[in-house]
Scaffold this motif. Structure first.
Motif, PDB file in Angstrom:
ATOM      1  N   ASN B  93       0.814  -1.231   0.096  1.00  0.00           N
ATOM      2  CA  ASN B  93      -0.058  -0.166   0.152  1.00  0.00           C
ATOM      3  C   ASN B  93       0.842   1.239   0.157  1.00  0.00           C
ATOM      4  O   ASN B  93       0.345   2.209   0.011  1.00  0.00           O
ATOM      5  CB  ASN B  93      -1.124   0.003   1.349  1.00  0.00           C
ATOM      6  CG  ASN B  93      -0.210  -0.247   2.689  1.00  0.00           C
ATOM      7  OD1 ASN B  93       0.563  -1.092   2.866  1.00  0.00           O
ATOM      8  ND2 ASN B  93      -0.637   0.876   3.605  1.00  0.00           N
ATOM      9  N   LEU B  94       2.218   1.132   0.269  1.00  0.00           N
ATOM     10  CA  LEU B  94       2.980   2.259   0.299  1.00  0.00           C
ATOM     11  C   LEU B  94       3.495   2.676  -1.270  1.00  0.00           C
ATOM     12  O   LEU B  94       3.800   1.702  -1.909  1.00  0.00           O
ATOM     13  CB  LEU B  94       4.184   2.209   1.056  1.00  0.00           C
ATOM     14  CG  LEU B  94       3.783   1.628   2.729  1.00  0.00           C
ATOM     15  CD1 LEU B  94       5.201   1.377   3.337  1.00  0.00           C
ATOM     16  CD2 LEU B  94       3.056   2.756   3.246  1.00  0.00           C
ATOM     17  N   ASP B  95       3.753   4.005  -1.361  1.00  0.00           N
ATOM     18  CA  ASP B  95       4.090   4.368  -2.673  1.00  0.00           C
ATOM     19  C   ASP B  95       5.602   4.205  -2.690  1.00  0.00           C
ATOM     20  O   ASP B  95       6.310   4.726  -1.705  1.00  0.00           O
ATOM     21  CB  ASP B  95       3.865   6.018  -2.433  1.00  0.00           C
ATOM     22  CG  ASP B  95       4.479   7.092  -3.834  1.00  0.00           C
ATOM     23  OD1 ASP B  95       5.577   6.294  -4.254  1.00  0.00           O
ATOM     24  OD2 ASP B  95       4.086   7.773  -4.253  1.00  0.00           O
ATOM     25  N   PRO B  96       6.165   3.540  -3.627  1.00  0.00           N
ATOM     26  CA  PRO B  96       7.380   3.218  -3.568  1.00  0.00           C
ATOM     27  C   PRO B  96       8.256   4.073  -3.344  1.00  0.00           C
ATOM     28  O   PRO B  96       9.591   4.284  -2.780  1.00  0.00           O
ATOM     29  CB  PRO B  96       7.621   2.353  -5.007  1.00  0.00           C
ATOM     30  CG  PRO B  96       6.379   1.880  -5.252  1.00  0.00           C
ATOM     31  CD  PRO B  96       5.320   2.843  -4.704  1.00  0.00           C
ATOM     32  N   ALA B  97       8.390   5.414  -4.228  1.00  0.00           N
ATOM     33  CA  ALA B  97       9.118   6.344  -4.075  1.00  0.00           C
ATOM     34  C   ALA B  97       9.260   6.781  -2.687  1.00  0.00           C
ATOM     35  O   ALA B  97      10.465   7.270  -2.224  1.00  0.00           O
ATOM     36  CB  ALA B  97       8.980   7.469  -5.237  1.00  0.00           C
ATOM     37  N   MET B 248       9.635  -1.890  11.262  1.00  0.00           N
ATOM     38  CA  MET B 248       9.509  -0.561  10.697  1.00  0.00           C
ATOM     39  C   MET B 248       8.726  -0.311   9.512  1.00  0.00           C
ATOM     40  O   MET B 248       7.614   0.301   9.704  1.00  0.00           O
ATOM     41  CB  MET B 248      10.758   0.339  10.492  1.00  0.00           C
ATOM     42  CG  MET B 248      10.745   1.737  10.530  1.00  0.00           C
ATOM     43  SD  MET B 248      10.858   1.977   8.492  1.00  0.00           S
ATOM     44  CE  MET B 248      12.343   1.202   8.033  1.00  0.00           C
ATOM     45  N   LEU B 249       9.228  -1.361   8.496  1.00  0.00           N
ATOM     46  CA  LEU B 249       8.318  -1.228   7.091  1.00  0.00           C
ATOM     47  C   LEU B 249       6.980  -1.635   7.391  1.00  0.00           C
ATOM     48  O   LEU B 249       5.972  -1.092   7.082  1.00  0.00           O
ATOM     49  CB  LEU B 249       9.130  -1.895   6.064  1.00  0.00           C
ATOM     50  CG  LEU B 249      10.154  -1.440   5.652  1.00  0.00           C
ATOM     51  CD1 LEU B 249      11.149  -2.178   4.858  1.00  0.00           C
ATOM     52  CD2 LEU B 249      10.067  -0.054   4.838  1.00  0.00           C
ATOM     53  N   ASP B 250       6.617  -2.681   8.271  1.00  0.00           N
ATOM     54  CA  ASP B 250       5.309  -3.314   8.484  1.00  0.00           C
ATOM     55  C   ASP B 250       4.597  -2.354   9.328  1.00  0.00           C
ATOM     56  O   ASP B 250       3.370  -2.099   9.014  1.00  0.00           O
ATOM     57  CB  ASP B 250       5.447  -4.454   9.403  1.00  0.00           C
ATOM     58  CG  ASP B 250       6.099  -5.698   8.505  1.00  0.00           C
ATOM     59  OD1 ASP B 250       6.132  -5.405   7.348  1.00  0.00           O
ATOM     60  OD2 ASP B 250       6.628  -6.600   9.263  1.00  0.00           O
ATOM     61  N   PHE B 251       5.029  -1.455  10.208  1.00  0.00           N
ATOM     62  CA  PHE B 251       4.494  -0.477  10.973  1.00  0.00           C
ATOM     63  C   PHE B 251       4.073   0.702  10.082  1.00  0.00           C
ATOM     64  O   PHE B 251       2.834   1.165  10.110  1.00  0.00           O
ATOM     65  CB  PHE B 251       5.335   0.265  12.039  1.00  0.00           C
ATOM     66  CG  PHE B 251       4.647   1.327  12.916  1.00  0.00           C
ATOM     67  CD1 PHE B 251       4.094   0.887  14.086  1.00  0.00           C
ATOM     68  CD2 PHE B 251       4.999   2.412  12.424  1.00  0.00           C
ATOM     69  CE1 PHE B 251       3.393   1.829  14.869  1.00  0.00           C
ATOM     70  CE2 PHE B 251       4.392   3.705  13.511  1.00  0.00           C
ATOM     71  CZ  PHE B 251       3.508   3.135  14.662  1.00  0.00           C
ATOM     72  N   LYS B 254       1.055  -0.426   7.877  1.00  0.00           N
ATOM     73  CA  LYS B 254      -0.100  -0.485   8.625  1.00  0.00           C
ATOM     74  C   LYS B 254      -0.830   1.058   9.161  1.00  0.00           C
ATOM     75  O   LYS B 254      -1.926   1.206   9.149  1.00  0.00           O
ATOM     76  CB  LYS B 254       0.059  -1.077  10.218  1.00  0.00           C
ATOM     77  CG  LYS B 254      -1.026  -1.651  10.893  1.00  0.00           C
ATOM     78  CD  LYS B 254      -0.621  -2.210  12.460  1.00  0.00           C
ATOM     79  CE  LYS B 254      -1.648  -2.275  13.428  1.00  0.00           C
ATOM     80  NZ  LYS B 254      -1.472  -2.747  14.720  1.00  0.00           N
ATOM     81  N   HIS B 255       0.165   1.942   9.480  1.00  0.00           N
ATOM     82  CA  HIS B 255      -0.152   3.261   9.686  1.00  0.00           C
ATOM     83  C   HIS B 255       0.006   4.302   8.501  1.00  0.00           C
ATOM     84  O   HIS B 255      -0.147   5.405   8.412  1.00  0.00           O
ATOM     85  CB  HIS B 255       0.778   3.786  10.706  1.00  0.00           C
ATOM     86  CG  HIS B 255       0.399   3.000  12.042  1.00  0.00           C
ATOM     87  ND1 HIS B 255      -0.428   3.635  12.908  1.00  0.00           N
ATOM     88  CD2 HIS B 255       0.804   1.956  12.394  1.00  0.00           C
ATOM     89  CE1 HIS B 255      -0.381   2.709  13.920  1.00  0.00           C
ATOM     90  NE2 HIS B 255       0.434   1.493  13.679  1.00  0.00           N
TER      91      HIS B 255
END
Lengths: 294, 294
Positions: B93-97, B248-251, B254-255
């Motif tokens: 779900n995170l924008d890769p850049a 940290m990446l998983d957090f 999630k957030h």
């Protein structure tokens, strides 16, 4: 604030007790350290850390006296009047003169050694062999730690071993220092003169701790690399709370530990002060207050 | 060692995997941070602290390459080949850049915030609002701490609040600083220029901690009184281990937390470097490596 009566390593016999005193009676051996009062209710006092009382400690001398007005007077006196809550029990097997400096020179290294876990399986360094350092060495050894004394004076090596150090390292010898790189679990730094911290930080393991208990008058330098290559802790410690001081005295009673001292008469204090300035004392002068009346 | 190919905040798609790879397949989003290898057996690696490997970390660039010879090359490349043990999973779900700088600017404040217990009921300070500081603010807030940004730039106050700080304090304002005396549980100091530590140490509660994650080139000054009036901790932190980076990446997944970045083409790196030297970046430049082939 003048006049000042110093003295914060006080040991003597109880002459009289107040009506509500329960822990002491006339004739008991008792001791008073750096503090004679604190608020007893703030969150630091509640944790037994009266030396950090947020409402202000009443120090044994030269603090505003809440009960009598004026300033508190310390142990260079015929007598002191102290609340029993700030009065310590002294094990009767200890030589009173040799036990007196435990109240500051003892508790000061004791507190960080206990807080940071000096004990069996740990390698503990003591930096500096003065009043505080010589007790640091005795305590670290008695607590079961592998004890290493770091000193700038080759002449102190023999005494360091006699006092209990397993090893003595001349801190000016870079090769000797390098042998201990990243190997210590705890260092208690008792030096109160300007000195480099990074060479000692380099001796700490990952997540190990160096505790400053001396108070160099100027700020000291620290490299951030000492703090994160690998990760390490630099902290400080200031005397100890009342309960912790009693714990230290009880430990001394059990292990028969006292300070190495030179007993003087009160009319010798000026010479003693001059000698202290030249580090010519092993390791604490103690004044026999009976000499005040002689 | 020249030639150097830098880049240690790397994010991309897996193009191919080796026969024994189990955690990744072609097409997966994957990331690589500051390290590509470590001994994996020493007591630091065993604790998940590969960044402190006693046998030496292989950094992502300019470290001796144990497999290929020569030096490792980093992320300013069309591709990198990395052992899956040092490759991170990236939440989709995170924008890769925007996620790429998490690999250093994210993990660096994350590690001390977690180690020292940033969370609900704690007051946490972040010193400096740059690449690391802006992530420190986001993380401290997301972890539930009351978050205070300390900055020397009044112009950064609005951005500090936007990023999640509950309060912004101008560190040059002595009266504003004094209001926070002895009140913080944790401070993460991200400043890498020379700066005074004592004014920040004075903001810590008893037994609270300041963590340096910046690397000022010269040693900084610290007063012993900052360390024991009351007792406080100064320490450091260096990126984080592999497992901690994944946490940290998983957090962040999630957030929904990413970095504030400016995406550039690789032919803009010289201008970007000049702007970075003038602190003219909010808060990280990220290079679109597709631009290398265009």
């Amino acid at each position: 604030m003048f006049p000042v009566v110093p003295g914060h390593e006080i040991l003597g016999r109880v002459s009289r007790v107040g009506a509500k005193v329960t822990r002491f009676k006339a004739g008991d051996l008792a001791a008073v350290g750096c503090m004679v009062d604190a608020c007893r209710t703030c969150n630091h006092c509640a944790r037994g850390l009266e030396q950090f009382c947020t409402n202000g400690v009443t120090f044994t001398y030269n603090s505003p006296d809440k009960h009598m007005g004026g300033m508190t007077f310390g142990g260079y006196s015929e007598k002191v009047v102290v609340d029993e809550a700030f009065t310590l029990k002294v094990p009767t097997n200890l030589d009173p003169a040799k036990a007196a400096p435990l109240l500051c020179a003892g508790i000061t290294p004791w507190s960080p050694l206990r807080k940071w876990g000096a004990g069996p399986g740990k390698k503990v360094g003591i930096v500096g062999l003065g009043g505080l350092g010589h007790m640091g060495v005795k305590f670290a050894r008695a607590l079961g730690a592998h004890t290493v004394l770091f000193t700038t004076s080759a002449s102190k090596a023999a005494d360091g071993l006699r006092l209990g150090a397993h090893e003595v390292v001349l801190s000016t010898d870079a090769a000797a220092m390098a042998k201990h790189a990243c190997s210590l679990d705890l260092i208690v730094d008792t030096v109160s003169a300007d000195h480099a911290l990074d060479p000692y930080m380099a001796l700490l393991k990952l997540d190990a701790t160096m505790v400053m208990v001396g108070a160099p008058p100027k700020p000291q330098q620290i490299s951030s690399f000492s703090l994160f290559m690998p990760r390490r802790i630099l902290t400080g410690s200031l005397i100890g709370g009342v309960a912790e001081t009693q714990e230290m005295l009880d430990f001394c009673g059990k292990h028969d530990i006292t300070c190495d001292i030179e007993l003087i008469r009160i009319d010798q204090i000026n010479q003693a002060y001059e000698r202290m300035l030249k580090s010519d004392v092993k390791y604490r002068f103690v004044i026999d207050m009976a000499s005040l009346r002689q």
